[in-house]
Design an enzyme around this catalytic site. Structure first.
Site, PDB file in Angstrom:
ATOM      1  N   SER A   5     -29.094 -23.998  -1.693  1.00  9.71           N
ATOM      2  CA  SER A   5     -27.783 -24.492  -1.284  1.00  9.71           C
ATOM      3  C   SER A   5     -27.931 -25.279   0.012  1.00  9.71           C
ATOM      4  O   SER A   5     -28.486 -24.770   0.985  1.00  9.71           O
ATOM      5  CB  SER A   5     -26.807 -23.330  -1.076  1.00  9.71           C
ATOM      6  OG  SER A   5     -25.541 -23.797  -0.661  1.00  9.71           O
ATOM      7  N   HIS A   9     -23.310 -32.253   0.146  1.00 10.34           N
ATOM      8  CA  HIS A   9     -23.544 -30.909  -0.377  1.00 10.34           C
ATOM      9  C   HIS A   9     -24.420 -31.027  -1.619  1.00 10.34           C
ATOM     10  O   HIS A   9     -24.276 -31.957  -2.421  1.00 10.34           O
ATOM     11  CB  HIS A   9     -22.212 -30.252  -0.739  1.00 10.34           C
ATOM     12  CG  HIS A   9     -22.321 -29.162  -1.773  1.00 10.34           C
ATOM     13  ND1 HIS A   9     -22.059 -29.377  -3.112  1.00 10.34           N
ATOM     14  CD2 HIS A   9     -22.685 -27.865  -1.663  1.00 10.34           C
ATOM     15  CE1 HIS A   9     -22.245 -28.253  -3.779  1.00 10.34           C
ATOM     16  NE2 HIS A   9     -22.628 -27.322  -2.927  1.00 10.34           N
ATOM     17  N   THR A  18     -28.247 -26.069  -6.544  1.00 10.27           N
ATOM     18  CA  THR A  18     -28.683 -25.813  -7.919  1.00 10.27           C
ATOM     19  C   THR A  18     -29.124 -24.372  -8.019  1.00 10.27           C
ATOM     20  O   THR A  18     -29.609 -23.786  -7.051  1.00 10.27           O
ATOM     21  CB  THR A  18     -29.819 -26.759  -8.367  1.00 10.27           C
ATOM     22  OG1 THR A  18     -30.932 -26.638  -7.475  1.00 10.27           O
ATOM     23  CG2 THR A  18     -29.358 -28.205  -8.403  1.00 10.27           C
ATOM     24  N   HIS A  66     -23.946 -42.366  -6.575  1.00 17.77           N
ATOM     25  CA  HIS A  66     -23.625 -42.131  -7.981  1.00 17.77           C
ATOM     26  C   HIS A  66     -24.670 -42.746  -8.909  1.00 17.77           C
ATOM     27  O   HIS A  66     -25.000 -42.163  -9.960  1.00 17.77           O
ATOM     28  CB  HIS A  66     -22.229 -42.674  -8.297  1.00 17.77           C
ATOM     29  CG  HIS A  66     -21.130 -41.750  -7.912  1.00 17.77           C
ATOM     30  ND1 HIS A  66     -20.697 -40.729  -8.723  1.00 17.77           N
ATOM     31  CD2 HIS A  66     -20.378 -41.665  -6.785  1.00 17.77           C
ATOM     32  CE1 HIS A  66     -19.712 -40.062  -8.139  1.00 17.77           C
ATOM     33  NE2 HIS A  66     -19.507 -40.609  -6.946  1.00 17.77           N
ATOM     34  N   GLY A 114     -22.636  -9.005  -2.548  1.00 14.61           N
ATOM     35  CA  GLY A 114     -23.293  -8.400  -1.395  1.00 14.61           C
ATOM     36  C   GLY A 114     -24.265  -9.303  -0.685  1.00 14.61           C
ATOM     37  O   GLY A 114     -25.212  -8.827  -0.058  1.00 14.61           O
ATOM     38  N   GLY A 115     -24.049 -10.613  -0.753  1.00 11.89           N
ATOM     39  CA  GLY A 115     -24.925 -11.552  -0.063  1.00 11.89           C
ATOM     40  C   GLY A 115     -24.722 -11.520   1.440  1.00 11.89           C
ATOM     41  O   GLY A 115     -23.838 -10.835   1.966  1.00 11.89           O
TER      42      GLY A 115
END
Length: 284
Positions: free
Chosen positions: A108, A122, A125, A155, A267-268
């Site tokens: 991330s 941002h 994956t 794009h 619970g991260g």
């Protein structure tokens, strides 16, 4: 896939996400070195600081955070977690309604540049296994001052990655991103879009290759867009507008973002999950 093949896929995807993290971090540090814009002689080039974390119920990850002269704050996090989902959350995850056990790995990235002229971005994956297994992710651009050339280049690169696998992917995933990165309470988009996809599971080897292509496309195009604008001066008025627009990013991530919700409900590490938030923001 057999259970053994799924186990091997776990090892390979985790290694890929970590390797992509390392390459992105190097590319961003090189931008910090090449910066020649306002205050470049006074400010030191930023370096990523890595902080590992562990999850009590299984797994963990590493935060990589840079605060520098190009990027006011950029995080590139990887995590691999496993265990059992809480009953109230398991019903929302495909396959977990039959068996609460899960495994998830991903990368991330959220970049908040210092200059209002450099577009924030941002990219995420991931690979998730429950009683089912799939890939998901995407990338999007969030400029403070949209630049048509930047939007087209971003794009185009994502479209090229999509077209290598399916001529319908880009149209589908761009529309999905437009729908996903929308703030309904403001009736506006978060940025200028990109692609978003989830639940790719028809051919996991092919889906993994596509996920790799998305990461490669982002690594190829985004540093070029940063370098295109990073040395431009900016005014106090432009800075004030930048802080206001960052508020939209905060609103989306706290109200709607799936990754934020998944991380907190499994619970991260809250520090790693909320890494996506900008360091400074203002609401008028």
């Amino acid at each position: 896939m057999t259970a053994a093949e799924l186990d091997r896929l776990q090892t390979r995807t985790r290694a890929w996400f970590e390797a992509l993290r390392d390459r992105i971090c190097r590319a961003f540090e090189e931008l910090e070195e090449r910066y020649a814009g306002p205050d470049h002689e006074r400010l030191a080039a930023g370096r990523f600081e890595r902080k590992p974390w562990s999850r009590a119920d299984g797994g963990g990850g590493t935060m990589a955070l840079l605060r520098g002269r190009v990027f006011e704050k950029v995080g590139v996090n990887v995590s691999t977690v496993w265990g059992e989902l809480a009953p109230q959350f398991a019903s929302q995850i495909p396959g977990a309604e039959r068996d609460p056990r899960f495994w998830a790995s991903g990368i991330s990235l959220v970049a908040h540049p210092r200059s209002p002229h450099v577009p924030p971005a941002h990219m995420n994956t991931r690979h998730i296994q429950t009683a089912r297994a799939w890939f998901g992710g995407g990338a999007d651009l969030n400029p403070i001052y949209p630049d048509p050339a930047d939007t087209a280049a971003f794009h185009e690169k994502l479209e090229q990655a999509c077209d290598r696998f399916d001529p319908d992917y880009y149209g589908r995933f761009r529309a999905w991103a437009d729908e996903y990165f929308h703030l309904p309470h403001r009736q506006e988009q978060r940025g200028v879009g990109g692609i978003f996809y989830d639940y790719l599971e028809s051919d996991l080897e092919r889906d993994f290759a596509f996920t790799q292509a998305v990461g490669e496309a982002f690594l190829e195009i985004y540093p070029r867009l940063v370098e295109r604008h990073m040395d431009r001066p900016w005014s106090e008025a432009e800075r004030a507008y930048q802080l206001e627009r960052r508020g939209r990013y905060v609103e989306f991530n706290l109200l709607y973002d799936r990754g934020t919700q998944f991380g907190l409900k499994t619970g991260g590490n809250p520090e790693a999950i909320l890494m996506s938030l900008p360091p400074l923001v203002a609401w008028p």
